[in-house]
Design an enzyme around this catalytic site. Sequence first.
Site, short mmCIF file in Angstrom:
data_model
loop_
_atom_site.label_atom_id
_atom_site.label_comp_id
_atom_site.label_asym_id
_atom_site.label_seq_id
_atom_site.Cartn_x
_atom_site.Cartn_y
_atom_site.Cartn_z
N ARG A 11 0.81 -1.22 0.00
CA ARG A 11 0.00 0.00 0.00
C ARG A 11 0.84 1.27 0.00
NH1 ARG A 11 -2.54 -3.74 3.02
NH2 ARG A 11 -1.82 -2.80 4.93
N GLU A 70 3.64 -10.53 14.87
CA GLU A 70 2.97 -11.19 16.00
C GLU A 70 2.90 -12.70 15.78
OE1 GLU A 70 -0.08 -9.07 14.45
OE2 GLU A 70 1.28 -7.41 14.82
#
Length: 175
Positions: free
Chosen positions: A61, A98
């Site tokens: 993006r 994560e």
Amino acid sequence: MIESKIKSTVRDVLDFPKQGIVFKDITPILKDPVLCQEITAALAGQLKGLDIDVVAGIESRGFLFGPVLAQLLNVPFVPIRKAGKLPYKTVQQSYDLEYGTATIEVHEDALLKGQRVLIHDDLLATGGTVVAVSELVKQLGAEVAGYSFIIALEFLNGKARLTPYSDKIFSLAAY
């Protein structure tokens, strides 16, 4: 004004990419060419007076507004990609997620020693990817001039991880 336009256009997607995450989807912005122009103008406006030689956009993006921002600033654009996506010799940097690790890369000749690099992405969350890009910039002998984001998720404190590289951290909308 631009912040309210962004916030009213961005779509929240619950439980993406995993349960408990509220994903800020900027793709509705892309359907509005006037808003896109306002965003790139506002991003460029925030950077007045900042000495920038190159804009580096983070896959994927960061590729949406990064090249247009580079054109407005009249500087080159450098893509920072996921590992294995660039065709020439690269420099890589791994970082923790994560749920595992990831690796990003840039062509070894993309930046010159001493160049001042603006790192751009659509959103600042925890800052892990952006820190890895900052390390790539350093590996190539360039310097982080600052950071540019459309959105900053301030409650995740990503800015704190970036300030050792540059305290010039700009965003148009904060959550």
